[in-house]
Design an enzyme around this catalytic site. Structure first.
Site, PDB file in Angstrom:
ATOM      1  N   PRO A 128       0.774  -1.247   0.000  1.00  0.00           N
ATOM      2  CA  PRO A 128       0.000   0.000   0.000  1.00  0.00           C
ATOM      3  C   PRO A 128       0.808   1.301   0.000  1.00  0.00           C
ATOM      4  CG  PRO A 128       0.025  -0.942   2.188  1.00  0.00           C
ATOM      5  CD  PRO A 128       0.730  -1.931   1.286  1.00  0.00           C
ATOM      6  N   CYS A 129       1.457   1.577  -1.109  1.00  0.00           N
ATOM      7  CA  CYS A 129       2.225   2.811  -1.228  1.00  0.00           C
ATOM      8  C   CYS A 129       1.324   4.042  -1.220  1.00  0.00           C
ATOM      9  CB  CYS A 129       3.108   2.778  -2.470  1.00  0.00           C
ATOM     10  SG  CYS A 129       2.236   2.425  -3.994  1.00  0.00           S
TER      11      CYS A 129
END
Length: 162
Positions: A128-129
């Site tokens: 989850p950047c």
């Protein structure tokens, strides 16, 4: 089966291009954003290999899944892999700054290097950047575009009608 296999998964953000090796998922790319990926000639179409990933993503977008359980095969430098691992520890529905992430990976003051590693994350959403924001809380770069990043953050905070 050896080689890269690929498939496409529909999502609220548009089509997602997914790739995998024998070891696991190696890519997830938003095709509607500014950095869409092209299918390479030597890749093998194998949509059936992505059933588990498609199911988990559908449940995520429906607000029913907050953690993914997908085998990953991420290729990068040691530093990039360290940053990507740290991304996976940012809880659903929260954000962290690049500076905070730099401290967590033992490189205080390396926010820009963390940002560069973040930008090279090959498996967006699942790694989850999108949960990383600027020091002032502002949205900063995202391969799928800032509108996609806002959508994902709003989804996770319950602000998207599910």
């Amino acid at each position: 089966m050896n080689g890269v296999r690929y498939g496409e998964i529909a999502s609220p953000l548009g089509m997602l291009l997914v790739t995998r090796s024998d070891r696991g998922l190696s890519g997830l790319f938003l095709q509607s954003g500014p950095h869409a990926r092209a299918v390479r000639p030597h890749w093998i179409r194998a949509d059936q290999d992505f059933a588990q990933t498609a199911d988990q993503l559908a449940r995520y977008f429906a607000g029913e899944r907050v953690v993914f359980a997908v085998d990953l095969d991420l290729e990068g430098t040691m530093f990039q892999c360290t940053v990507w691992s740290a991304l996976c520890t940012i809880p659903y529905g929260t954000t962290q700054t690049y500076g905070d992430l730099a401290e967590r990976v033992g490189k205080p003051g390396a926010a820009r290097a963390v940002g560069a590693a973040n930008a090279r994350n090959p498996v967006s959403i699942i790694v989850p950047c999108h949960r990383v924001v600027g020091g002032d809380g502002s949205l900063t770069g995202y391969a799928g575009g800032l509108a996609a990043k806002r959508y994902l953050l709003d989804l996770e905070s319950g602000q998207v009608g599910i």
